[in-house]
Design a protein around this motif. Structure first.
Motif, mmCIF file in Angstrom:
data_model
loop_
_atom_site.group_PDB
_atom_site.id
_atom_site.type_symbol
_atom_site.label_atom_id
_atom_site.label_comp_id
_atom_site.label_asym_id
_atom_site.label_seq_id
_atom_site.Cartn_x
_atom_site.Cartn_y
_atom_site.Cartn_z
ATOM 1 N N ARG A 195 0.833 -1.208 0.000
ATOM 2 C CA ARG A 195 0.000 0.000 0.000
ATOM 3 C C ARG A 195 0.870 1.262 0.000
ATOM 4 O O ARG A 195 0.504 2.282 -0.596
ATOM 5 N N HIS A 196 2.025 1.173 0.647
ATOM 6 C CA HIS A 196 2.940 2.325 0.660
ATOM 7 C C HIS A 196 3.475 2.599 -0.749
ATOM 8 O O HIS A 196 3.642 3.767 -1.135
ATOM 9 N N LEU A 197 3.740 1.542 -1.509
ATOM 10 C CA LEU A 197 4.177 1.745 -2.894
ATOM 11 C C LEU A 197 3.121 2.506 -3.685
ATOM 12 O O LEU A 197 3.444 3.399 -4.479
ATOM 13 N N LEU A 198 1.858 2.154 -3.478
ATOM 14 C CA LEU A 198 0.768 2.885 -4.145
ATOM 15 C C LEU A 198 0.740 4.356 -3.714
ATOM 16 O O LEU A 198 0.440 5.240 -4.518
ATOM 17 N N ALA A 199 1.090 4.601 -2.445
ATOM 18 C CA ALA A 199 1.030 5.969 -1.914
ATOM 19 C C ALA A 199 2.145 6.850 -2.465
ATOM 20 O O ALA A 199 1.940 8.061 -2.667
ATOM 21 N N VAL A 200 3.337 6.276 -2.713
ATOM 22 C CA VAL A 200 4.455 7.104 -3.177
ATOM 23 C C VAL A 200 4.487 7.237 -4.698
ATOM 24 O O VAL A 200 5.161 8.135 -5.227
ATOM 25 N N MET A 201 3.762 6.398 -5.404
ATOM 26 C CA MET A 201 3.778 6.453 -6.868
ATOM 27 C C MET A 201 3.445 7.834 -7.447
ATOM 28 O O MET A 201 4.089 8.269 -8.412
ATOM 29 N N PRO A 202 2.470 8.561 -6.898
ATOM 30 C CA PRO A 202 2.117 9.862 -7.504
ATOM 31 C C PRO A 202 3.128 10.974 -7.247
ATOM 32 O O PRO A 202 3.001 12.056 -7.831
ATOM 33 N N LEU A 203 4.119 10.755 -6.379
ATOM 34 C CA LEU A 203 5.060 11.823 -6.050
ATOM 35 C C LEU A 203 5.826 12.262 -7.292
ATOM 36 O O LEU A 203 6.228 11.444 -8.132
ATOM 37 N N ALA A 204 6.083 13.560 -7.384
ATOM 38 C CA ALA A 204 6.808 14.104 -8.535
ATOM 39 C C ALA A 204 8.238 13.580 -8.608
ATOM 40 O O ALA A 204 8.835 13.541 -9.685
ATOM 41 N N SER A 205 8.775 13.183 -7.480
ATOM 42 C CA SER A 205 10.171 12.718 -7.434
ATOM 43 C C SER A 205 10.319 11.261 -7.837
ATOM 44 O O SER A 205 11.445 10.760 -7.961
ATOM 45 N N VAL A 206 9.203 10.565 -8.046
ATOM 46 C CA VAL A 206 9.232 9.118 -8.215
ATOM 47 C C VAL A 206 8.737 8.694 -9.596
ATOM 48 O O VAL A 206 7.721 9.184 -10.084
ATOM 49 N N SER A 207 9.483 7.779 -10.197
ATOM 50 C CA SER A 207 9.007 7.036 -11.370
ATOM 51 C C SER A 207 9.180 5.564 -11.025
ATOM 52 O O SER A 207 10.289 5.123 -10.732
ATOM 53 N N LEU A 208 8.081 4.820 -11.034
ATOM 54 C CA LEU A 208 8.124 3.408 -10.650
ATOM 55 C C LEU A 208 7.664 2.532 -11.806
ATOM 56 O O LEU A 208 6.559 2.688 -12.322
ATOM 57 N N GLY A 209 8.516 1.618 -12.198
ATOM 58 C CA GLY A 209 8.167 0.635 -13.212
ATOM 59 C C GLY A 209 8.314 -0.764 -12.653
ATOM 60 O O GLY A 209 9.195 -1.015 -11.825
ATOM 61 N N ILE A 210 7.438 -1.665 -13.081
ATOM 62 C CA ILE A 210 7.494 -3.067 -12.661
ATOM 63 C C ILE A 210 7.719 -3.930 -13.904
ATOM 64 O O ILE A 210 7.055 -3.745 -14.919
ATOM 65 N N ILE A 211 8.656 -4.868 -13.801
ATOM 66 C CA ILE A 211 8.897 -5.813 -14.894
ATOM 67 C C ILE A 211 8.074 -7.056 -14.601
ATOM 68 O O ILE A 211 8.364 -7.799 -13.659
ATOM 69 N N PRO A 212 7.010 -7.295 -15.369
ATOM 70 C CA PRO A 212 6.114 -8.426 -15.067
ATOM 71 C C PRO A 212 6.802 -9.771 -15.284
ATOM 72 O O PRO A 212 7.753 -9.891 -16.072
ATOM 73 N N PHE A 213 6.283 -10.782 -14.584
ATOM 74 C CA PHE A 213 6.767 -12.147 -14.808
ATOM 75 C C PHE A 213 6.668 -12.521 -16.286
ATOM 76 O O PHE A 213 7.480 -13.278 -16.805
ATOM 77 N N THR A 214 5.653 -11.994 -16.957
ATOM 78 C CA THR A 214 5.362 -12.386 -18.336
ATOM 79 C C THR A 214 6.165 -11.609 -19.378
ATOM 80 O O THR A 214 6.037 -11.876 -20.576
ATOM 81 N N ALA A 215 6.979 -10.641 -18.945
ATOM 82 C CA ALA A 215 7.749 -9.842 -19.901
ATOM 83 C C ALA A 215 8.735 -10.727 -20.658
ATOM 84 O O ALA A 215 9.385 -11.602 -20.067
ATOM 85 N N GLN A 216 8.845 -10.503 -21.958
ATOM 86 C CA GLN A 216 9.857 -11.190 -22.745
ATOM 87 C C GLN A 216 11.212 -10.570 -22.426
ATOM 88 O O GLN A 216 11.433 -9.389 -22.665
ATOM 89 N N ARG A 217 12.122 -11.369 -21.878
ATOM 90 C CA ARG A 217 13.379 -10.823 -21.383
ATOM 91 C C ARG A 217 14.333 -10.458 -22.525
ATOM 92 O O ARG A 217 14.551 -11.234 -23.442
ATOM 93 N N THR A 218 14.864 -9.250 -22.438
ATOM 94 C CA THR A 218 16.002 -8.858 -23.262
ATOM 95 C C THR A 218 17.220 -8.610 -22.384
ATOM 96 O O THR A 218 18.342 -8.543 -22.866
ATOM 97 N N VAL A 219 16.973 -8.431 -21.058
ATOM 98 C CA VAL A 219 18.018 -8.370 -20.039
ATOM 99 C C VAL A 219 17.592 -9.298 -18.921
ATOM 100 O O VAL A 219 16.473 -9.211 -18.430
ATOM 101 N N TRP A 220 18.462 -10.209 -18.540
ATOM 102 C CA TRP A 220 18.138 -11.187 -17.507
ATOM 103 C C TRP A 220 18.043 -10.509 -16.130
ATOM 104 O O TRP A 220 18.583 -9.418 -15.932
#
Length: 282
Positions: A195-220
């Protein structure tokens, strides 16, 4: 000290060893003769010259005196300390507890304008809630067998979160989806962390990306690393903290980060992944 997995640390260690070897040769001494003058076994000279054994300040002073090069001792000792700081074992860093290390990290983050972060195991410290940080640090302390000052260390780590709100800092964070799913803490602490991750996501100082399990890997999946203003990378392994400053390696970390960023999802897709992880805790 074990050989560093970072080539920059190993290269610096070997360069110091070569300088010491050149001093011996310039003095016209064999390894056996140098060892006799220093009062130690020839095998120690061999280990130092190969970069297998880091020389102490006393070793360097003794070596320089044996070679008639006392004027070079201070410079060589400063070089040795710089090399030593590139690869630091966690047990050594935590020998008196974890609080001091957390405070040192805060100092580094205070100086950093833009921090690129990749994690594959746990959220970065500046995102951690006290409950999650306590659970994690208790595990680390038990594993390392180091003094338990978890309460003080958690307070110091939690203080780092202020940089999300002040000073014009920017945090660009990439997480593997596994970070959301690993049960590093108990369910209540995990819920609070997500829930804290959801709370900090809108901050101007933060950019959050998640690499899904299903992503086709180009970097291990990689070890966690923090790239500070493109001038230093801090890499975290099981046993050590490695500081990378060699431009070629910094470029490799930046290139890896760019590749990982292309596999990540952002915005609402991140919220959906966090919501799914929260649902799995019910």
């Amino acid at each position: 000290m074990p050989a560093s997995p970072s080539s920059s640390a190993q290269a610096a260690r070997e360069a110091l060893a070569v300088r010491l070897q050149h001093l011996r040769k310039d003095a016209g001494l064999t390894r056996k003769e140098l060892s006799a003058r220093c009062g130690w076994h020839p095998s120690k000279t061999t280990r130092i010259q190969k970069g297998d054994a880091p020389p102490s300040d006393t070793d360097i002073r003794t070596w320089c005196a044996a070679c008639g090069a006392d004027d070079q001792a201070d410079d060589l000792m400063a070089t040795a300390r710089a090399v030593d700081s590139m690869y630091l074992e966690w047990r050594r860093l935590h020998r008196n507890g974890m609080r001091k290390v957390q405070q040192d990290w805060n100092t580094l983050h205070e100086r950093t304008r833009v921090c690129l972060v990749y994690v594959s195991n746990v959220p970065p410290g500046f995102f951690q809630t006290p409950g999650f940080a306590t659970a994690l640090m208790e595990q680390i302390t038990a594993f390392q067998g180091t003094p338990n000052d978890v309460a003080e260390a958690v307070a110091a780590r939690n203080a780092r979160s202020r940089f999300l709100y002040e000073g014009g800092h920017r945090y660009v964070v990439l997480m593997e989806e596994s970070v959301l799913r690993y049960r590093t803490a108990d369910p209540d602490a995990m819920r609070g962390q997500l829930r804290h991750l959801l709370a900090v996501m809108p901050l101007a100082s933060v950019s959050l990306g998640i690499i899904p399990f299903t992503a086709q890997r180009t970097v291990w999946p990689l070890e966690a690393f923090y790239l500070h203003d493109d001038v230093q990378a801090v890499v975290e392994t099981l046993t050590a903290e490695i500081k990378v400053k060699q431009p070629r390696e910094l470029a490799d970390y930046a290139r890896a980060f760019a590749g990982l960023a292309e596999m990540a999802v952002y915005g609402d897709a991140v919220r959906d992944l966090i919501a799914a992880a929260l649902g799995a805790l019910e």
